[in-house]
Motif scaffolding. Structure first.
Motif, PDB file in Angstrom:
ATOM      1  N   THR A 241      34.280  61.232  99.585  1.00 43.56           N
ATOM      2  CA  THR A 241      32.907  61.155 100.088  1.00 43.56           C
ATOM      3  C   THR A 241      32.350  62.559 100.299  1.00 43.56           C
ATOM      4  O   THR A 241      33.100  63.544 100.402  1.00 43.56           O
ATOM      5  CB  THR A 241      32.861  60.404 101.427  1.00 43.56           C
ATOM      6  OG1 THR A 241      33.644  61.141 102.370  1.00 43.56           O
ATOM      7  CG2 THR A 241      33.414  58.997 101.304  1.00 43.56           C
ATOM      8  N   ARG A 243      30.946  63.621 102.978  1.00 44.25           N
ATOM      9  CA  ARG A 243      31.383  64.091 104.292  1.00 44.25           C
ATOM     10  C   ARG A 243      32.822  64.600 104.221  1.00 44.25           C
ATOM     11  O   ARG A 243      33.160  65.653 104.757  1.00 44.25           O
ATOM     12  CB  ARG A 243      31.256  62.954 105.320  1.00 44.25           C
ATOM     13  CG  ARG A 243      31.496  63.387 106.753  1.00 44.25           C
ATOM     14  CD  ARG A 243      31.279  62.228 107.708  1.00 44.25           C
ATOM     15  NE  ARG A 243      29.929  61.678 107.666  1.00 44.25           N
ATOM     16  CZ  ARG A 243      28.876  62.243 108.262  1.00 44.25           C
ATOM     17  NH1 ARG A 243      29.037  63.361 108.948  1.00 44.25           N
ATOM     18  NH2 ARG A 243      27.686  61.704 108.170  1.00 44.25           N
ATOM     19  N   GLY A 244      33.679  63.844 103.516  1.00 48.49           N
ATOM     20  CA  GLY A 244      35.084  64.249 103.385  1.00 48.49           C
ATOM     21  C   GLY A 244      35.228  65.574 102.652  1.00 48.49           C
ATOM     22  O   GLY A 244      36.149  66.348 102.921  1.00 48.49           O
ATOM     23  N   GLY A 246      33.027  67.898 102.808  1.00 48.71           N
ATOM     24  CA  GLY A 246      32.364  68.939 103.602  1.00 48.71           C
ATOM     25  C   GLY A 246      31.092  69.468 102.978  1.00 48.71           C
ATOM     26  O   GLY A 246      30.725  70.631 103.192  1.00 48.71           O
ATOM     27  N   LEU A 248      28.030  67.491 102.841  1.00 49.18           N
ATOM     28  CA  LEU A 248      26.906  66.596 103.133  1.00 49.18           C
ATOM     29  C   LEU A 248      25.613  67.375 103.396  1.00 49.18           C
ATOM     30  O   LEU A 248      24.560  67.071 102.829  1.00 49.18           O
ATOM     31  CB  LEU A 248      27.246  65.702 104.333  1.00 49.18           C
ATOM     32  CG  LEU A 248      26.262  64.573 104.624  1.00 49.18           C
ATOM     33  CD1 LEU A 248      26.068  63.683 103.408  1.00 49.18           C
ATOM     34  CD2 LEU A 248      26.729  63.752 105.820  1.00 49.18           C
ATOM     35  N   ASP A 249      25.686  68.404 104.237  1.00 52.40           N
ATOM     36  CA  ASP A 249      24.472  69.147 104.589  1.00 52.40           C
ATOM     37  C   ASP A 249      23.904  69.899 103.386  1.00 52.40           C
ATOM     38  O   ASP A 249      22.702  69.840 103.109  1.00 52.40           O
ATOM     39  CB  ASP A 249      24.766  70.132 105.725  1.00 52.40           C
ATOM     40  CG  ASP A 249      25.048  69.393 107.028  1.00 52.40           C
ATOM     41  OD1 ASP A 249      24.650  68.210 107.121  1.00 52.40           O
ATOM     42  OD2 ASP A 249      25.687  69.983 107.922  1.00 52.40           O
ATOM     43  N   THR A 252      22.312  67.671 100.617  1.00 53.64           N
ATOM     44  CA  THR A 252      21.037  67.016 100.942  1.00 53.64           C
ATOM     45  C   THR A 252      19.963  68.022 101.360  1.00 53.64           C
ATOM     46  O   THR A 252      18.866  67.629 101.778  1.00 53.64           O
ATOM     47  CB  THR A 252      21.255  65.983 102.068  1.00 53.64           C
ATOM     48  OG1 THR A 252      21.918  66.630 103.159  1.00 53.64           O
ATOM     49  CG2 THR A 252      22.111  64.823 101.592  1.00 53.64           C
ATOM     50  N   GLN A 324      31.468  71.982  96.904  1.00 50.21           N
ATOM     51  CA  GLN A 324      32.704  71.834  97.670  1.00 50.21           C
ATOM     52  C   GLN A 324      33.508  73.134  97.578  1.00 50.21           C
ATOM     53  O   GLN A 324      33.819  73.595  96.479  1.00 50.21           O
ATOM     54  CB  GLN A 324      33.513  70.675  97.085  1.00 50.21           C
ATOM     55  CG  GLN A 324      34.763  70.325  97.855  1.00 50.21           C
ATOM     56  CD  GLN A 324      35.558  69.216  97.157  1.00 50.21           C
ATOM     57  OE1 GLN A 324      35.069  68.583  96.222  1.00 50.21           O
ATOM     58  NE2 GLN A 324      36.771  69.009  97.607  1.00 50.21           N
ATOM     59  N   ASP A 358      27.495  60.207  97.903  1.00 44.07           N
ATOM     60  CA  ASP A 358      28.939  60.082  97.692  1.00 44.07           C
ATOM     61  C   ASP A 358      29.312  60.045  96.214  1.00 44.07           C
ATOM     62  O   ASP A 358      30.492  60.141  95.855  1.00 44.07           O
ATOM     63  CB  ASP A 358      29.471  58.828  98.399  1.00 44.07           C
ATOM     64  CG  ASP A 358      29.543  59.016  99.907  1.00 44.07           C
ATOM     65  OD1 ASP A 358      29.570  60.175 100.354  1.00 44.07           O
ATOM     66  OD2 ASP A 358      29.558  58.005 100.640  1.00 44.07           O
TER      67      ASP A 358
ATOM     68  N   ARG B 102      39.098  56.397 103.667  1.00 46.17           N
ATOM     69  CA  ARG B 102      37.937  57.252 103.944  1.00 46.17           C
ATOM     70  C   ARG B 102      36.658  56.681 103.376  1.00 46.17           C
ATOM     71  O   ARG B 102      35.591  57.229 103.560  1.00 46.17           O
ATOM     72  CB  ARG B 102      38.196  58.644 103.351  1.00 46.17           C
ATOM     73  CG  ARG B 102      39.313  59.390 104.061  1.00 46.17           C
ATOM     74  CD  ARG B 102      39.775  60.599 103.280  1.00 46.17           C
ATOM     75  NE  ARG B 102      40.419  60.223 102.033  1.00 46.17           N
ATOM     76  CZ  ARG B 102      41.098  61.065 101.271  1.00 46.17           C
ATOM     77  NH1 ARG B 102      41.205  62.326 101.614  1.00 46.17           N
ATOM     78  NH2 ARG B 102      41.668  60.667 100.160  1.00 46.17           N
ATOM     79  N   ASP B 103      36.789  55.568 102.641  1.00 46.81           N
ATOM     80  CA  ASP B 103      35.594  54.952 102.055  1.00 46.81           C
ATOM     81  C   ASP B 103      35.843  53.452 101.940  1.00 46.81           C
ATOM     82  O   ASP B 103      36.967  53.033 101.648  1.00 46.81           O
ATOM     83  CB  ASP B 103      35.340  55.549 100.659  1.00 46.81           C
ATOM     84  CG  ASP B 103      34.059  55.006 100.051  1.00 46.81           C
ATOM     85  OD1 ASP B 103      32.988  55.536 100.386  1.00 46.81           O
ATOM     86  OD2 ASP B 103      34.133  54.039  99.266  1.00 46.81           O
TER      87      ASP B 103
END
Lengths: 387, 156
Positions: A241, A243-244, A246, A248-249, A252, A324, A358, B102-103
């Motif tokens: 994902t 978020r996973g 790191g 996300l910010d 977007t 990432q 994601d 995690r998903d």
């Protein structure tokens, strides 16, 4: 005849001669062994294919066609590995009376043979169990799964080959003899056949309940599988994902720009600028190294069009770097043959909608016949690799 | 191991040694030393589980359980035991994986659904197998005995 009791086993452990069931017959052991070797061999060859995709060599380049090549190969890898689990258990069950041989060691050669079997059993259990846990994304160990799985695969296949060399005369004789042929007037043919039929049913049943992670029509039956084809946000499973990872910010952030760099210069493109370029629609599979795969409709800009903006070479390899910052797969190199293929796309949309974060929003790579881990998500920059 | 070592068998043996050598070299050069104890632990753990759990369970199944059930049921129960071990392994992995995922696309099927369906398939397969085994009646061979064949030859 008195039946065996648990106390009898405690008092006197069995010897090899105590195992009188016809399922321990060499004809059964050899036939199960052939099936197990076929499964292990399939997993080994397809594992090499995956390894070479991720660590390419000049003398064996891959082609972007067929687009489903990696999907088939890796689907087979995991299906064969899962099928090997009941086959290994059955092989161990059929052959385990040999554990109770007396005397335990008959000399140096016998010691070597026993040692090779120990390596075979250890590596086979290791590969199947760690492989199973890996596809479920459970890592209760302190080593790099990919590196160790690759190294141990060679040891496993080597020990299988040695085992076959040691047992070849016995195996050949056992395979030549029909299962129904009687020994000393026994009537055990149906028992031998029944055991093999039971193994076949178990393997087929397990396959039916798991293969739907890559065979879409069987997706609903995949109740023992870590994934189901077509199940996930936007109809595609998610491995990592945003978020996973790191990201996300940054992914977007409206200020995001895709940097494209080559010998002809550097351009920076917003998502709106990318959407203003000629768009193509491709139907391509996304195929994960963990065995799941699904076909999806992707829309975006051809990689070749982006490369043409900064380079006049159409045969160059192209590096895709993700937002990432950490991780083994935060960048990938797309070989030149792929980069100029019209179906290799910097995707902006999935299934007619903007990419979910994601799945790699604002932009990700999608190319035919390529492992999912190399379909880099959350693109930060694209670089034409110097010749 | 008294049979002649033909050229083909020697080539196979050599190929096996080379393949193992490749694996050892790849492992030693690509896996950091700090990870070796964990690798060795998992390699040894598999053998330990086999020797301490699986082999004794097989002895108990063969010596204590199967002799006490009707002949027609035995092949189905043997296969059922195989399926049950496989299902137990999957069940343990699925339960843990569902807890650490995690998903939601990982282990997408509810645990109860997947385990109940898989168990039902297993039980149904055993019942069908037992019915077939019972209907066929006592085993009878077709081919004449082969005095040269020994069922407990040292094969593993």
């Amino acid at each position: 005849m008195a039946r065996t009791r648990l106390s009898d086993l405690r008092r006197q452990p069995p010897s090899q001669a105590d195992f009188r069931s016809p399922v321990h017959d060499p004809r059964v052991v050899a036939r199960v062994g052939v099936l197990l070797a076929a499964a292990i061999g399939t997993a080994f060859v397809t594992g090499l294919v995956s390894h070479l995709h991720q660590h390419p060599v000049a003398w064996l380049p891959f082609s972007p066609l067929p687009a489903w090549g990696f999907r088939l190969s890796q689907g087979l890898h995991v299906a064969a590995g899962l099928a090997a689990l009941p086959l290994l258990l059955a092989k161990l069950y059929a052959a385990y009376p040999a554990l109770f041989q007396r005397p335990r060691l008959r000399g140096p050669l016998h010691l070597l043979e026993r040692g090779s079997v120990a390596v075979l059993v250890a590596t086979a259990i290791f590969q199947l169990v760690t492989g199973l846990l890996n596809i479920f994304q459970w890592y209760p160990w302190s080593f790099s799964f990919v590196r160790v799985h690759f190294a141990v695969a060679w040891v496993l296949v080597g020990s299988v080959v040695i085992h076959v060399a040691v047992k070849l005369p016995t195996i050949a004789a056992a395979l030549r003899r029909p299962l129904d042929q009687e020994v000393d007037g026994d009537h055990d043919g149906p028992t031998r056949r029944g055991f093999l039929a039971g193994i076949a049913v178990t393997v087929l049943g397990l396959t039916a309940l798991t293969v739907g992670q890559t065979v879409t029509p069987l997706s609903g039956a995949a109740v023992l599988s870590p994934r189901q084809a077509g199940v996930g946000v936007q109809g595609v499973p998610v491995n990592r994902t945003a978020r996973g990872a790191g990201v996300l910010d940054r992914a977007t952030d409206p200020a995001w720009r895709l940097t494209v760099r080559g010998p002809g210069g550097t351009v920076r493109l917003s998502r709106a600028a990318l959407e203003a370029m000629p768009q193509v629609t491709v139907v391509l599979p996304i195929a994960c190294v963990e065995g799941w795969s699904t076909t999806a409709t992707w829309q975006g800009v051809r990689v070749a069009d982006l490369v043409a903006a900064v380079s006049d070479r159409d045969d160059a390899d192209v590096r895709f770097v993700s937002l990432q910052e950490a991780g083994s797969y935060n960048e990938s190199v797309l070989p030149g043959a792929y980069a100029r293929h019209p179906d290799s796309v910097v995707a902006l949309r999935l299934g007619g909608e903007p990419l979910h974060v994601d799945h790699g929003y604002p932009a990700r790579l999608i190319a035919p016949n390529r492992p999912g881990v190399l379909q880099t998500k959350w693109l930060d920059r694209i670089e034409v690799v110097p010749a | 191991m008294t049979e002649t070592w033909t050229t083909g068998r020697l080539v196979l043996m050599g190929a096996g040694v080379v393949l193992i050598g490749v694996g050892v070299v790849v492992g030693l050069t690509s896996v950091p030393q700090g990870q070796w104890p964990s690798v060795l632990l998992w390699l040894a753990g598999g053998v330990a589980v086999h020797d301490v759990v699986l082999a004794p369970a097989a002895v108990v199944l063969g010596a204590l359980v199967l002799p006490r059930v009707p002949v027609g049921w035995r092949p189905a129960l043997r296969a059922g035991a195989l399926g049950a071990v496989v299902l137990a392994i999957f069940a343990a992995v699925i339960v843990v994986a569902a807890g650490v995922r995690r998903d939601p696309s990982v282990v997408p099927v509810p645990l109860t659904t997947s385990l109940v369906v898989a168990t039902a398939v297993l039980v149904l397969a055993v019942l069908v197998g037992a019915a077939v085994g019972t209907a066929r009646g006592p085993a009878r061979g077709r081919d004449p005995a082969d005095p040269e064949l020994r069922p407990r030859e040292d094969v593993d």
